[in-house]
Design an enzyme around this catalytic site. Structure first.
Site, PDB file in Angstrom:
ATOM      1  N   LYS A 127       6.468  -1.799   1.978  1.00 24.33           N
ATOM      2  CA  LYS A 127       5.261  -1.237   2.605  1.00 24.33           C
ATOM      3  C   LYS A 127       4.113  -2.223   2.389  1.00 24.33           C
ATOM      4  CE  LYS A 127       3.033   3.303   3.158  1.00 24.33           C
ATOM      5  NZ  LYS A 127       3.109   3.410   4.605  1.00 24.33           N
ATOM      6  N   ARG A 130      -9.108 -19.967  -1.123  1.00 19.93           N
ATOM      7  CA  ARG A 130      -8.026 -19.810  -0.151  1.00 19.93           C
ATOM      8  C   ARG A 130      -6.976 -20.917  -0.257  1.00 19.93           C
ATOM      9  NH1 ARG A 130      -6.022 -21.056   4.721  1.00 19.93           N
ATOM     10  NH2 ARG A 130      -5.125 -19.323   5.887  1.00 19.93           N
ATOM     11  N   LEU A 139      10.992   1.407   7.208  1.00 18.78           N
ATOM     12  CA  LEU A 139      10.397   1.864   5.963  1.00 18.78           C
ATOM     13  C   LEU A 139      11.100   3.164   5.566  1.00 18.78           C
ATOM     14  CD1 LEU A 139       8.046   1.406   3.900  1.00 18.78           C
ATOM     15  CD2 LEU A 139       6.868   3.218   5.147  1.00 18.78           C
ATOM     16  N   ARG A 163       8.299   3.910  -4.678  1.00 17.54           N
ATOM     17  CA  ARG A 163       8.285   2.995  -3.526  1.00 17.54           C
ATOM     18  C   ARG A 163       7.282   1.868  -3.740  1.00 17.54           C
ATOM     19  NH1 ARG A 163       7.341   5.415   2.376  1.00 17.54           N
ATOM     20  NH2 ARG A 163       5.216   5.598   1.581  1.00 17.54           N
ATOM     21  N   HIS A 219      -2.384 -21.032   0.448  1.00 14.60           N
ATOM     22  CA  HIS A 219      -1.161 -20.242   0.563  1.00 14.60           C
ATOM     23  C   HIS A 219      -0.511 -20.077  -0.804  1.00 14.60           C
ATOM     24  CE1 HIS A 219      -1.837 -21.158   4.734  1.00 14.60           C
ATOM     25  NE2 HIS A 219      -0.851 -20.352   5.100  1.00 14.60           N
ATOM     26  N   TYR A 264       0.832  -1.204   0.000  1.00 11.98           N
ATOM     27  CA  TYR A 264       0.000   0.000   0.000  1.00 11.98           C
ATOM     28  C   TYR A 264       0.859   1.244   0.000  1.00 11.98           C
ATOM     29  CZ  TYR A 264       0.896   0.911   4.973  1.00 11.98           C
ATOM     30  OH  TYR A 264       1.504   1.203   6.167  1.00 11.98           O
ATOM     31  N   GLU A 306      12.386   2.718  14.160  1.00 14.06           N
ATOM     32  CA  GLU A 306      11.407   3.709  13.689  1.00 14.06           C
ATOM     33  C   GLU A 306      10.169   3.618  14.563  1.00 14.06           C
ATOM     34  OE1 GLU A 306       9.829   2.826   9.763  1.00 14.06           O
ATOM     35  OE2 GLU A 306       9.813   0.679  10.178  1.00 14.06           O
TER      36      GLU A 306
END
Ligand SMILES: Cc1ncc(COP(=O)(O)O)c(C=O)c1O
Length: 285
Positions: A144, A102, A201, A54, A104, A35, A176
Site C-alpha cells: 500500500k 533530493r 491490494l 498490512r 534517489h 499508508y 481490482e
C-alpha cells in the site's frame, strides 16, 4: 456528529490546519512512502490489528523501518481518534522515508516521517457505476504505497465517462478497482474475487468479506475471473474501508443484472454492517 480534525506529525498531536512536513520529504518528491486508511466506527478505529499487520508488510516490502513499534502506532491511533471525538470517520496514516536533500539514493540516517489525521468519511453513492480499464500499474500492488498516479488517472478516466470507479484488468483478467476490491456473483450464486498476490491490494474489507462469506456458507472462490465473466455476472460489488460493501449497477454503460443490488450483495452488506458494529463494541472494552 463530526468531531474536530486532529493530526499527529512526528511525535506531536496538533490541529490538521497546523500540520506541516518539509518540501524535501521523500514522500512528496518520490512517492517514497506507505499508508493506511482505517475506519472510525462507533467512536473507535476498527480492524486496527489487521491494518497494522498490512502496514508492517508494506514497510518490509519497500525496506522501510517504521519509526515506532506496531503497538506504539496502534496506541497513537487510538489516542488520535479519542482526541478527535468523532463517532464515524477515517484515520489516514502515512509513513514516508523522511526528509533529505533530493537524491534517489537514500541518505544514511534519514528518519521516516509519520503523519496521521482524522477526517469525515468520504461520501459514497448507494450504488456505483464502473468502467473497465487496462491495469498499467507496477507488479507490487500488494504494497500500500503512496505511488497512486495510475489509480488517480483511472479514477479521472472513470469520472470523465460519468462513472464512479475504474475496474482494472490485466490482459482481460480482472484485478481490482482503483481504490476497491472487486467481487462478482455468477449465475450459480458462486462469488469470485481475484486471489491475493502482487496484482492486487489485499483489502482489509475484502479479507473480512471473504471470512464472513466462508462463515455464513456462501460459495466463494478466490480465483481469477475475466472481463467476459464480469459482464455476464448477475451481481458485482466492490469493497473498501470507506465504501464498505458497495453494489455496482452499471459497467461500461451496461446494467449489471437487473441494475438493482442483488440478494447476495445485500446479505453481505448487512453481515458486514453487523461485523463492524461488533468490532466497535470489542474495541470499546
Ligand atoms: C487499490 C486498492 N484496492 C483495494 C482497496 C481496498 O482496501 P481496504 O479494504 O483495506 O480499504 C484499496 C483501498 O484504498 C485500494 O486503494
Amino acid at each position: 456528529m463530526a468531531g474536530t480534525i486532529e493530526a499527529y506529525v512526528n511525535d506531536r498531536f496538533l490541529p490538521l490546519s497546523e500540520a506541516r512536513i518539509s518540501v524535501e520529504d521523500r514522500g512528496m518528491q518520490f512517492g517514497d512512502g506507505i499508508y493506511e486508511v482505517l475506519l472510525i466506527h462507533g467512536g473507535y478505529p476498527i480492524f486496527l490489528a489487521e491494518h497494522m499487520e498490512r502496514l508492517e508488510r508494506s514497510a518490509r516490502g519497500i525496506r522501510l523501518s517504521l519509526p515506532m513499534s506496531r503497538a506504539g502506532i496502534g496506541e497513537m491511533i487510538r489516542a488520535l481518534v479519542a482526541r478527535s471525538n468523532r463517532a464515524t470517520g477515517i484515520v489516514y496514516l502515512q509513513v514516508t522515508r523522511g526528509v533529505q536533500p533530493r537524491s534517489h539514493r537514500v541518505a544514511e540516517g534519514t528518519v521516516p516521517t509519520l503523519v496521521a489525521y482524522t477526517r469525515d468519511l468520504p461520501a459514497h453513492l448507494p450504488v456505483e457505476s464502473c468502467v473497465t480499464l487496462p491495469d498499467d500499474r507496477w507488479l507490487h500492488c500488494d504494497l500500500k504505497t503512496t505511488c497512486l498516479l495510475p489509480n488517480v488517472l483511472a479514477k479521472e478516466a472513470a469520472a470523465q465517462a460519468g462513472a464512479d470507479e475504474a475496474i482494472f484488468h490485466r490482459d482481460g483478467v480482472v484485478t481490482e478497482g482503483a481504490s476497491t476490491n472487486v467481487f462478482i456473483v455468477d449465475d450459480h450464486g458462486q462469488i469470485h474475487t481475484h486471489p491475493t498476490g502482487p496484482w492486487i491490494l489485499a483489502g482489509i474489507t475484502r479479507q473480512v468479506v471473504v471470512r464472513i462469506a466462508q462463515e455464513r456458507g456462501f460459495a466463494l472462490s478466490e480465483t481469477p475471473f475475466d472481463l467476459d465473466q464480469l459482464s455476464a455476472a448477475s451481481e458485482v460489488f466492490l469493497t473498501s474501508t470507506t465504501a464498505h460493501v458497495r453494489p455496482v449497477n452499471r459497467i461500461d454503460g451496461r446494467l449489471v443484472g437487473s441494475g438493482r443490488p442483488g440478494p447476495v450483495t445485500q446479505r453481505l452488506m448487512e453481515a458486514y454492517a453487523e461485523v463492524i458494529d461488533s468490532e466497535a463494541s470489542v474495541m470499546s472494552r
